[in-house]
Design a protein around this motif. Structure first.
Motif, short mmCIF file in Angstrom:
data_model
loop_
_atom_site.label_atom_id
_atom_site.label_comp_id
_atom_site.label_asym_id
_atom_site.label_seq_id
_atom_site.Cartn_x
_atom_site.Cartn_y
_atom_site.Cartn_z
N GLY A 6 0.80 -1.23 0.00
CA GLY A 6 0.00 0.00 0.00
C GLY A 6 0.83 1.27 0.00
O GLY A 6 2.04 1.24 -0.18
N PRO A 7 0.13 2.40 0.19
CA PRO A 7 0.81 3.70 0.19
C PRO A 7 1.96 3.74 1.20
O PRO A 7 1.87 3.13 2.26
N GLY A 8 3.03 4.43 0.82
CA GLY A 8 4.19 4.51 1.68
C GLY A 8 5.23 3.44 1.37
O GLY A 8 6.20 3.28 2.11
N TRP A 9 5.03 2.73 0.27
CA TRP A 9 5.94 1.62 -0.05
C TRP A 9 7.37 2.09 -0.29
O TRP A 9 8.31 1.39 0.07
N GLN A 10 7.55 3.28 -0.86
CA GLN A 10 8.91 3.76 -1.09
C GLN A 10 9.60 4.08 0.24
O GLN A 10 10.79 3.82 0.41
N THR A 11 8.84 4.59 1.19
CA THR A 11 9.39 4.86 2.52
C THR A 11 9.81 3.56 3.19
O THR A 11 10.85 3.48 3.84
N ARG A 12 9.01 2.50 3.01
CA ARG A 12 9.36 1.21 3.60
C ARG A 12 10.63 0.63 2.97
O ARG A 12 11.46 0.02 3.65
N ILE A 13 10.81 0.83 1.66
CA ILE A 13 12.06 0.40 1.03
C ILE A 13 13.22 1.15 1.66
O ILE A 13 14.26 0.56 2.00
N ASP A 14 13.06 2.47 1.84
CA ASP A 14 14.11 3.28 2.45
C ASP A 14 14.44 2.78 3.85
O ASP A 14 15.61 2.64 4.21
N GLU A 15 13.41 2.48 4.64
CA GLU A 15 13.63 1.99 6.00
C GLU A 15 14.38 0.66 5.99
O GLU A 15 15.31 0.45 6.78
N ASP A 16 13.98 -0.25 5.09
CA ASP A 16 14.65 -1.55 5.03
C ASP A 16 16.11 -1.42 4.56
O ASP A 16 16.99 -2.13 5.05
N LEU A 17 16.37 -0.49 3.64
CA LEU A 17 17.75 -0.26 3.20
C LEU A 17 18.59 0.32 4.32
O LEU A 17 19.77 -0.05 4.47
N LYS A 18 18.02 1.21 5.13
CA LYS A 18 18.75 1.75 6.27
C LYS A 18 19.12 0.64 7.25
O LYS A 18 20.25 0.59 7.76
N LYS A 19 18.17 -0.26 7.52
CA LYS A 19 18.45 -1.37 8.43
C LYS A 19 19.56 -2.25 7.86
O LYS A 19 20.49 -2.65 8.58
N ALA A 20 19.48 -2.56 6.55
CA ALA A 20 20.49 -3.42 5.93
C ALA A 20 21.87 -2.77 5.95
O ALA A 20 22.88 -3.45 6.06
#
Length: 87
Positions: free
Chosen positions: A70-84
């Motif tokens: 859903g909406p906010g998917w690009q933000t979630r990619i950013d968050e997962d990349l930060k964690k990685a």
């Protein structure tokens, strides 16, 4: 006429460079009641830019996975990349 178009649209012909040159901004040529029917769809400039716009190629499966959330998917990619990256 483009080969992808099956026939000319006489009511809506393709614009030429001259057409674009003489065109005005919608808010300069349309009445307020018409403009009100088309709300602004862009966010505009960020008050304090915090992200860098860029182009990145991802696998279709990754994009589909995140878009399905859903909406906010690009933000979630950013968050997962930060964690990685350990950030």
């Amino acid at each position: 006429m483009s080969q992808t178009r099956k026939k000319a649209d006489l009511d809506n012909p393709e614009w030429t460079k001259a057409d674009f040159a003489k065109a005005g901004r919608p808010d300069a040529v349309l009445p307020a009641e018409v403009l009100a029917a088309f709300p602004r769809t862009t966010r505009g400039a960020q008050k304090a830019p915090t992200k860098v716009p860029l182009s990145i190629r991802l696998s279709p499966e990754v994009v589909a996975h995140y878009k399905a959330t859903g909406p906010g998917w690009q933000t979630r990619i950013d968050e997962d990349l930060k964690k990685a990256a350990g950030l």
